[in-house]
Enzyme design. Structure first.
Site, mmCIF file in Angstrom:
data_model
loop_
_atom_site.group_PDB
_atom_site.id
_atom_site.type_symbol
_atom_site.label_atom_id
_atom_site.label_comp_id
_atom_site.label_asym_id
_atom_site.label_seq_id
_atom_site.Cartn_x
_atom_site.Cartn_y
_atom_site.Cartn_z
ATOM 1 N N ASN A 181 7.756 -10.619 56.342
ATOM 2 C CA ASN A 181 9.038 -10.374 57.001
ATOM 3 C C ASN A 181 9.139 -8.977 57.605
ATOM 4 O O ASN A 181 9.276 -8.832 58.805
ATOM 5 C CB ASN A 181 10.197 -10.581 56.021
ATOM 6 C CG ASN A 181 10.698 -12.006 55.987
ATOM 7 O OD1 ASN A 181 10.189 -12.864 56.696
ATOM 8 N ND2 ASN A 181 11.685 -12.265 55.159
ATOM 9 N N GLU A 182 9.104 -7.952 56.737
ATOM 10 C CA GLU A 182 9.325 -6.612 57.251
ATOM 11 C C GLU A 182 8.892 -5.535 56.275
ATOM 12 O O GLU A 182 8.667 -5.783 55.092
ATOM 13 C CB GLU A 182 10.806 -6.382 57.596
ATOM 14 C CG GLU A 182 11.734 -6.226 56.404
ATOM 15 C CD GLU A 182 12.280 -7.501 55.859
ATOM 16 O OE1 GLU A 182 12.169 -7.688 54.624
ATOM 17 O OE2 GLU A 182 12.807 -8.319 56.620
ATOM 18 N N ASP A 238 13.670 -18.698 50.551
ATOM 19 C CA ASP A 238 12.737 -17.842 51.276
ATOM 20 C C ASP A 238 12.096 -16.800 50.359
ATOM 21 O O ASP A 238 10.937 -16.427 50.543
ATOM 22 C CB ASP A 238 13.458 -17.141 52.433
ATOM 23 C CG ASP A 238 13.713 -18.092 53.600
ATOM 24 O OD1 ASP A 238 13.155 -19.203 53.598
ATOM 25 O OD2 ASP A 238 14.474 -17.714 54.497
ATOM 26 N N GLY A 239 12.842 -16.318 49.363
ATOM 27 C CA GLY A 239 12.290 -15.354 48.421
ATOM 28 C C GLY A 239 11.127 -15.932 47.636
ATOM 29 O O GLY A 239 10.149 -15.231 47.338
ATOM 30 N N ALA A 290 21.326 3.072 61.230
ATOM 31 C CA ALA A 290 22.340 4.128 61.337
ATOM 32 C C ALA A 290 21.740 5.464 61.766
ATOM 33 O O ALA A 290 21.789 6.457 61.043
ATOM 34 C CB ALA A 290 23.077 4.289 60.003
ATOM 35 N N ARG A 306 16.496 10.569 62.963
ATOM 36 C CA ARG A 306 17.246 11.026 61.805
ATOM 37 C C ARG A 306 18.321 9.985 61.518
ATOM 38 O O ARG A 306 19.112 9.634 62.389
ATOM 39 C CB ARG A 306 17.905 12.393 62.048
ATOM 40 C CG ARG A 306 18.615 12.954 60.810
ATOM 41 C CD ARG A 306 19.345 14.263 61.140
ATOM 42 N NE ARG A 306 19.918 14.840 59.944
ATOM 43 C CZ ARG A 306 19.417 15.853 59.257
ATOM 44 N NH1 ARG A 306 18.294 16.412 59.653
ATOM 45 N NH2 ARG A 306 20.006 16.317 58.180
ATOM 46 N N ASP A 337 19.526 6.638 58.343
ATOM 47 C CA ASP A 337 19.332 6.007 57.038
ATOM 48 C C ASP A 337 17.914 5.492 56.838
ATOM 49 O O ASP A 337 17.394 5.493 55.713
ATOM 50 C CB ASP A 337 20.315 4.840 56.862
ATOM 51 C CG ASP A 337 21.735 5.313 56.612
ATOM 52 O OD1 ASP A 337 21.935 6.540 56.496
ATOM 53 O OD2 ASP A 337 22.644 4.468 56.530
#
Length: 266
Positions: free
Chosen positions: A122-123, A45-46, A185, A148, A150
């Site tokens: 992808n993102e 995929d990369g 997170a 607030r 990560d």
């Protein structure tokens, strides 16, 4: 038809690339690294992400097909043992294309520098280089929440099976023109409160992330990591462009999901 082959760079992928180059030219197809009609990605995929970004300026003219040479690739339809079959299909068969929505990301700056625009297959992720990311999240011009934590991840439907899935996001069928925002997170207390669930936004909704702490930001676009200073906002929307994949045989999306994450049933 003009073609190009992108290789992962390992010995197995390079040998397959050489064979595909030779076979297709024997069939009378022309190799063209600049303006290919079809790009064959050999690797994982990369490798396909690399090919997507190399030709992102001509997505309306270029289609992609993947051959995986390592672990099962989500974007790869073919395996090395099927190279001859694939070459014959490319040379002799009028192929169908399927279109997947992609993500448009616009980064704007406090210092008046010209905005930067990117396309992601992808993102896009946004993180602070120091401590937590603190940012307002606006949807359709209205404040939705102050985040607030990560970081934040905005994904496409095809990218929903990548980092987004690891963050607990939903898997979205790529026929749905949408983007998905997932938290990394998040910190929830009396000062900061988030919805705590991934958000799926339709193609007419725009999400703008406005950092509140004055730090440098690490923004990733697929496999590309970029450092940005004095960021005013990061705007995410469904792009007007789409990515096109060449299909020579059926490979339903949900079968890809099963093959990638569940495997064959006994």
């Amino acid at each position: 038809m003009k073609f190009s082959v992108s290789s992962k760079g390992d010995s197995v992928s390079d040998k397959l690339k050489s064979r595909i180059d030779t076979y297709l030219q024997d069939f009378g197809l022309k190799m063209d690294e600049e303006e290919p009609d079809i790009v064959i990605s050999v690797g994982g995929d990369g490798t396909l992400l690399y090919a997507f970004h190399k030709y992102s300026h001509r997505l309306d003219k270029t289609a992609f097909v993947g051959v995986h040479t390592g672990h099962l690739g989500f974007y790869a339809d073919w395996v090395p043992e099927e190279i001859e079959k694939l070459v014959i299909a490319i040379a002799k068969t009028p192929y169908q294309t399927v279109e997947y929505p992609i993500l448009e990301v616009t980064v704007r700056y406090l210092n008046g520098n010209q905005e930067e625009k990117y396309l992601a297959l992808n993102e896009c992720t946004i993180k602070s280089t120091e401590g937590s990311l603190v940012a307002d999240v606006e949807i359709r011009g209205e404040l939705f929440e102050t985040f607030r934590g990560d970081g934040l991840c905005m994904s496409t439907p095809s990218g929903s099976t990548a980092y987004n899935k690891a963050l607990g996001g939903a898997i979205i069928h790529p026929s749905i023109r949408a983007i998905q925002l997932a938290e990394m997170a998040s910190i929830n207390n009396r000062v900061f409160r988030t919805v705590g669930s991934p958000l799926i936004l339709p193609d007419h909704h725009t999400c703008v992330i406005k950092p509140l702490n004055d730090v440098d930001f690490q923004i990733t676009i697929d496999h590309l990591t970029l450092l940005h200073k004095e960021v005013k906002s990061v705007e995410c929307r469904v792009a007007s462009e789409v990515v096109r994949f060449a299909r020579f045989r059926p490979f339903p999306f949900w079968k890809r999901v099963v093959d990638s994450f569940i495997g064959k049933k006994e």
